[in-house]
Design a protein around this motif. Structure first.
Motif, short mmCIF file in Angstrom:
data_model
loop_
_atom_site.label_atom_id
_atom_site.label_comp_id
_atom_site.label_asym_id
_atom_site.label_seq_id
_atom_site.Cartn_x
_atom_site.Cartn_y
_atom_site.Cartn_z
N ASP A 94 2.97 5.56 -2.55
CA ASP A 94 3.14 4.50 -3.56
C ASP A 94 4.31 3.58 -3.20
OD1 ASP A 94 1.01 5.53 -4.91
OD2 ASP A 94 2.22 6.63 -6.38
N GLU A 98 3.71 -0.40 -2.78
CA GLU A 98 4.40 -1.39 -3.61
C GLU A 98 5.18 -2.39 -2.76
OE1 GLU A 98 7.61 -1.59 -7.31
OE2 GLU A 98 6.91 0.34 -6.54
N SER A 103 3.63 -5.22 -6.45
CA SER A 103 3.39 -4.44 -7.66
C SER A 103 1.99 -4.71 -8.19
CB SER A 103 4.44 -4.81 -8.72
OG SER A 103 4.33 -6.19 -9.04
N ASP A 104 1.62 -3.99 -9.24
CA ASP A 104 0.30 -4.19 -9.84
C ASP A 104 0.13 -5.62 -10.32
OD1 ASP A 104 -0.31 -1.59 -9.33
OD2 ASP A 104 0.23 -0.88 -11.34
N LYS A 105 1.18 -6.20 -10.87
CA LYS A 105 1.11 -7.57 -11.36
C LYS A 105 0.95 -8.54 -10.20
CE LYS A 105 3.57 -10.86 -14.31
NZ LYS A 105 4.78 -11.09 -15.16
N THR A 106 1.68 -8.28 -9.12
CA THR A 106 1.58 -9.15 -7.95
C THR A 106 0.20 -9.06 -7.31
OG1 THR A 106 3.94 -8.86 -7.52
CG2 THR A 106 2.59 -9.70 -5.71
#
Length: 306
Positions: A94, A98, A103-106
């Protein structure tokens, strides 16, 4: 027969999207992906376990360390320093994900941008079907690497609806022979290519029609390229005006040859038989011409009064 997968390339900070796929397959081949994906400890042994149960429990616990060893040895020393403090293979995985995928948003924003790019794709007039399909698949693969599902039917629909008009007859031929709702992307590309090859073979069998069409296109192109004579003359005159010559010994300019300098002492004006200039630039000639026009006009006025 035992199978030993080859080691994946060492990740040094570039092409993470390629390395991560190979690394995942490598861990799956060694039955180690489950501990990277879930990071769940095996359940404790029951009372009075058998030797087989003890051995199996020991192997399950060792998977975590084996996966960690694989990750640590499949990255360069620079990358290793970023995961050396991780306690589990999932945490190390992870951490790399990342850092090199965001990140998940990116990643979600990247998916949105790639989907928008996919929707705006259109085939260029200068492209072949293979070049266009490569562009489409590059975008689709980038979306899938970010964990987003992208069906083949959507890709096929994109290709069919964005092909230029010159492919309309080929698409019609495919619709008559195939169900385009079930055809895969690569089947579509190969079918279009096969139709192109078939038509090329027919043209080779009947070259007269192909040569006539080629001659007609060549004639049109030559007519478009041919310019009127006055345009060519004007271009030649402009090109000549831009030519450069050795500096004139009289005026030092480089836009004419020395023999065309008409203010020389050895040149005699044919109008007044005087030396110093050429009759082409004689100002007296212009004055004489003007005087002749005035005299002619006066004579006409006097004759009209009589």
């Amino acid at each position: 027969m035992s199978f030993t997968p080859p080691l994946p390339p060492v990740f040094a900070g570039e092409n993470y999207h390629i390395w991560v796929v190979k690394m995942k397959t490598y861990l799956q081949a060694h039955d180690l992906w489950s501990v990277v994906e879930s990071d769940v400890e095996p359940p404790p042994l029951r009372a009075n376990p058998t030797i087989a149960q003890i051995r199996q429990h020991s192997e399950e616990r060792a998977k975590k360390h084996k996966a960690m060893a694989c990750l640590q040895n499949c990255v360069s020393d620079v990358i290793f320093t970023r995961i050396m403090a991780c306690d589990s293979p999932k945490q190390a995985w992870d951490r790399l994900k990342e850092e090199f995928m965001g990140s998940d948003k990116t990643r979600q924003q990247q998916v949105i941008n790639l989907r928008r790019e996919f929707e705006n794709l259109k085939m260029k007039e200068s492209e072949t079907i293979k070049q266009y399909s490569d562009r489409i698949m590059a975008t689709v693969n980038n979306i899938r690497l970010l964990g987003e599902d992208f069906s083949d039917s959507r890709v096929v629909e994109k290709v069919i609806t964005t092909l230029p008009e010159r492919f309309e007859s080929k698409i019609s031929s495919l619709e008559d022979s195939r169900d385009l709702t079930t055809i895969s992307f690569f089947e579509l590309v190969n079918s279009l290519y096969a139709l192109k090859q078939r038509r090329a073979s027919r043209q080779e069998e009947h070259p007269e029609g192909a040569f006539q069409e080629k001659d007609r296109e060549g004639s049109i192109s030559s007519q478009k390229a041919k310019k009127p004579w006055f345009e060519r003359m004007e271009k030649s005159r402009k090109d000549a005006g831009r030519r450069r010559f050795p500096p004139c010994i009289h005026c030092k300019k480089t836009n004419h040859l020395e023999k065309y300098y008409w203010n020389r002492l050895d040149i005699q004006c044919k109008n007044y038989k005087q030396y110093g200039h050429h009759e082409k630039i004689c100002k007296g000639k212009e004055k004489a011409h003007t005087q002749q026009q005035v005299q002619a006009k006066t004579t006409e006025d006097l004759q009209a009064q009589e």
